[in-house]
Enzyme design. Structure first.
Site, PDB file in Angstrom:
ATOM      1  N   ARG A 156       1.846  -3.739  13.020  1.00 62.36           N
ATOM      2  CA  ARG A 156       1.122  -4.068  14.239  1.00 62.36           C
ATOM      3  C   ARG A 156       1.655  -5.390  14.778  1.00 62.36           C
ATOM      4  O   ARG A 156       1.871  -6.340  14.023  1.00 62.36           O
ATOM      5  CB  ARG A 156      -0.387  -4.185  13.984  1.00 62.36           C
ATOM      6  CG  ARG A 156      -1.074  -2.865  13.678  1.00 62.36           C
ATOM      7  CD  ARG A 156      -1.092  -1.931  14.877  1.00 62.36           C
ATOM      8  NE  ARG A 156      -1.812  -0.693  14.605  1.00 62.36           N
ATOM      9  CZ  ARG A 156      -1.248   0.401  14.146  1.00 62.36           C
ATOM     10  NH1 ARG A 156       0.048   0.427  13.871  1.00 62.36           N
ATOM     11  NH2 ARG A 156      -1.979   1.497  13.945  1.00 62.36           N
ATOM     12  N   GLU A 203       1.885  -1.990  25.100  1.00 62.83           N
ATOM     13  CA  GLU A 203       2.681  -0.761  25.018  1.00 62.83           C
ATOM     14  C   GLU A 203       2.202   0.248  26.055  1.00 62.83           C
ATOM     15  O   GLU A 203       0.994   0.411  26.222  1.00 62.83           O
ATOM     16  CB  GLU A 203       2.574  -0.145  23.613  1.00 62.83           C
ATOM     17  CG  GLU A 203       3.170  -1.027  22.530  1.00 62.83           C
ATOM     18  CD  GLU A 203       3.140  -0.363  21.153  1.00 62.83           C
ATOM     19  OE1 GLU A 203       2.827   0.847  21.077  1.00 62.83           O
ATOM     20  OE2 GLU A 203       3.418  -1.050  20.157  1.00 62.83           O
ATOM     21  N   HIS A 249       8.042   1.868  19.466  1.00 65.26           N
ATOM     22  CA  HIS A 249       6.984   2.369  18.590  1.00 65.26           C
ATOM     23  C   HIS A 249       7.266   3.792  18.128  1.00 65.26           C
ATOM     24  O   HIS A 249       6.495   4.728  18.370  1.00 65.26           O
ATOM     25  CB  HIS A 249       5.617   2.300  19.276  1.00 65.26           C
ATOM     26  CG  HIS A 249       4.481   2.203  18.287  1.00 65.26           C
ATOM     27  ND1 HIS A 249       3.283   1.625  18.579  1.00 65.26           N
ATOM     28  CD2 HIS A 249       4.382   2.618  16.989  1.00 65.26           C
ATOM     29  CE1 HIS A 249       2.482   1.680  17.521  1.00 65.26           C
ATOM     30  NE2 HIS A 249       3.134   2.279  16.548  1.00 65.26           N
ATOM     31  N   GLY A 259       0.824  -1.196   0.000  1.00 66.47           N
ATOM     32  CA  GLY A 259       0.000   0.000   0.000  1.00 66.47           C
ATOM     33  C   GLY A 259       0.859   1.247   0.000  1.00 66.47           C
ATOM     34  O   GLY A 259       1.972   1.264  -0.539  1.00 66.47           O
ATOM     35  N   ARG A 260       0.362   2.280   0.645  1.00 69.94           N
ATOM     36  CA  ARG A 260       1.041   3.579   0.633  1.00 69.94           C
ATOM     37  C   ARG A 260       2.450   3.485   1.211  1.00 69.94           C
ATOM     38  O   ARG A 260       3.403   4.015   0.642  1.00 69.94           O
ATOM     39  CB  ARG A 260       0.205   4.574   1.444  1.00 69.94           C
ATOM     40  CG  ARG A 260       0.681   5.996   1.411  1.00 69.94           C
ATOM     41  CD  ARG A 260      -0.350   6.927   2.022  1.00 69.94           C
ATOM     42  NE  ARG A 260      -0.662   6.556   3.392  1.00 69.94           N
ATOM     43  CZ  ARG A 260      -0.563   7.388   4.437  1.00 69.94           C
ATOM     44  NH1 ARG A 260      -0.147   8.618   4.254  1.00 69.94           N
ATOM     45  NH2 ARG A 260      -0.879   6.991   5.641  1.00 69.94           N
ATOM     46  N   ILE A 261       2.600   2.784   2.344  1.00 69.55           N
ATOM     47  CA  ILE A 261       3.914   2.656   2.976  1.00 69.55           C
ATOM     48  C   ILE A 261       4.745   1.579   2.297  1.00 69.55           C
ATOM     49  O   ILE A 261       5.916   1.789   1.972  1.00 69.55           O
ATOM     50  CB  ILE A 261       3.752   2.357   4.479  1.00 69.55           C
ATOM     51  CG1 ILE A 261       3.097   3.552   5.174  1.00 69.55           C
ATOM     52  CG2 ILE A 261       5.101   2.044   5.117  1.00 69.55           C
ATOM     53  CD1 ILE A 261       2.757   3.317   6.625  1.00 69.55           C
ATOM     54  N   THR A 306       6.975  -3.024  11.485  1.00 70.40           N
ATOM     55  CA  THR A 306       6.668  -1.675  11.956  1.00 70.40           C
ATOM     56  C   THR A 306       5.174  -1.397  11.840  1.00 70.40           C
ATOM     57  O   THR A 306       4.746  -0.251  11.948  1.00 70.40           O
ATOM     58  CB  THR A 306       7.454  -0.615  11.154  1.00 70.40           C
ATOM     59  OG1 THR A 306       7.138  -0.771   9.758  1.00 70.40           O
ATOM     60  CG2 THR A 306       8.947  -0.764  11.356  1.00 70.40           C
TER      61      THR A 306
END
Length: 319
Positions: A238, A267, A286, A155-157, A236
């Site tokens: 989930r 977290e 994170h 996708g975008r990343i 990076t």
């Protein structure tokens, strides 16, 4: 009388500095919390006197039970335009408006490559040895040029990560359940025949998928067993996409060369969490979204969301 706004998890205490809150200063009193509230009881007690809450990412769950304990709450602003830990139906039932903000894809792309390069060249181990007077040169770096980078998600990343890999001269392949050859060709990468083929043939695997029922536990013991002993895994996205116990076992037993992880099942990570001491692991707390430009966007648009709500025209509504 001004409304009270709580900003959660402002660990670096920068929320007040990276955005201009003056647009709502006459109507809103802002309190920033640097500490994390780890339980619903702690959260309910801390937020009891607030009308507005600004929360970062998906770190703090807002289930139906919490909304019932916060009768004063009227506006919840979450960074990003997707949030799986806010019960939007319960918020609506409680009369709470939920808004989001935009986010940039650049910071997580950069951190993905920081982790991947750190693993490939043993940066942390070599830096520690140099600073502590240890042996000169301990590791043999893993080459990138000519090696295969496997991306779960394009996708975008993922697409931007792919283009960096291509610039390094890597052979880049990708897979996701609905990825088409047309999109893979557009990015300039190979469409893997299957998830299993991607895992088995890649030297570096990086995850860029949204968490959903379809992707939760996508990499379990059987999938991790397909990785080469020389392979590195980077997550990076989930934590729940990867079976955490299976990943720890693979690292401890040396069945993969290493992992770079920025996301965790809990977290902030508890002091005694096994991820803190796992071998072959390069971990960051994170940081994928933590950059000045992203914070300027998050908090700047949070101010816009608050102002729009107070003016009777809520914007960037979630749900």
């Amino acid at each position: 009388m001004r409304l009270r706004c709580a900003v959660l998890d402002d660990f670096q205490q920068v929320a007040a500095d990276v955005a201009d809150w003056s647009a709502v200063a006459d109507r809103v009193e802002v309190t920033s919390f640097a500490e994390h509230f780890g339980t619903e009881d702690e959260l309910a007690a801390a937020l009891a006197g607030f009308d507005i809450v600004v929360t970062l990412r998906e770190r703090v769950p807002f289930p139906a039970s919490l909304f019932t304990r916060l009768p004063r709450l009227r506006l919840l602003v979450a960074s990003g335009m997707r949030n799986s830990v806010i019960d939007l139906a319960a918020a609506k039932a409680a009369g709470v408006t939920v808004c989001g903000t935009q986010s940039a894809s650049t910071p997580p792309v950069e951190l993905t490559w920081a982790l991947l390069l750190g693993l490939a060249r043993g940066i942390v181990q070599e830096n520690n040895a140099l600073r502590e007077g240890g042996p000169w040169q301990q590791t043999v770096g893993a080459d990138l040029h000519g090696r295969r980078l496997g991306l779960l998600g394009l996708g975008r990343i993922g697409s931007r990560v792919a283009r960096v890999g291509l610039a390094f001269g890597m052979r880049v392949g990708a897979w996701s359940q609905h990825l088409t050859k047309e999109h893979a060709d557009e990015v300039g990468v190979e469409l893997a025949a299957s998830k299993e083929e991607l895992l088995a043939e890649s030297d570096f695997v990086s995850i860029h998928l949204a968490l959903s029922d379809r992707t939760r536990g996508l990499l379990g013991p059987a999938e991790l067993a397909l990785l080469k002993p020389t392979a590195h895994l980077v997550n990076t996205s989930r934590a729940a996409i990867v079976d955490q116990d299976a990943l720890l076992a693979a690292l401890r037993e040396g069945r993969i060369a290493g992992a770079g992880v920025d996301v965790f099942d809990v977290e902030p990570l508890p002091a005694d969490h096994p991820m803190r001491t796992a071998p072959r692991l390069l971990a960051t707390p994170h940081l994928g979204y933590v950059s000045r430009s992203n914070y300027e966007t998050y908090y700047g648009q949070a101010v816009e969301d608050i102002r729009a709500y107070l003016d009777g025209s809520p914007t960037r509504l979630l749900g």
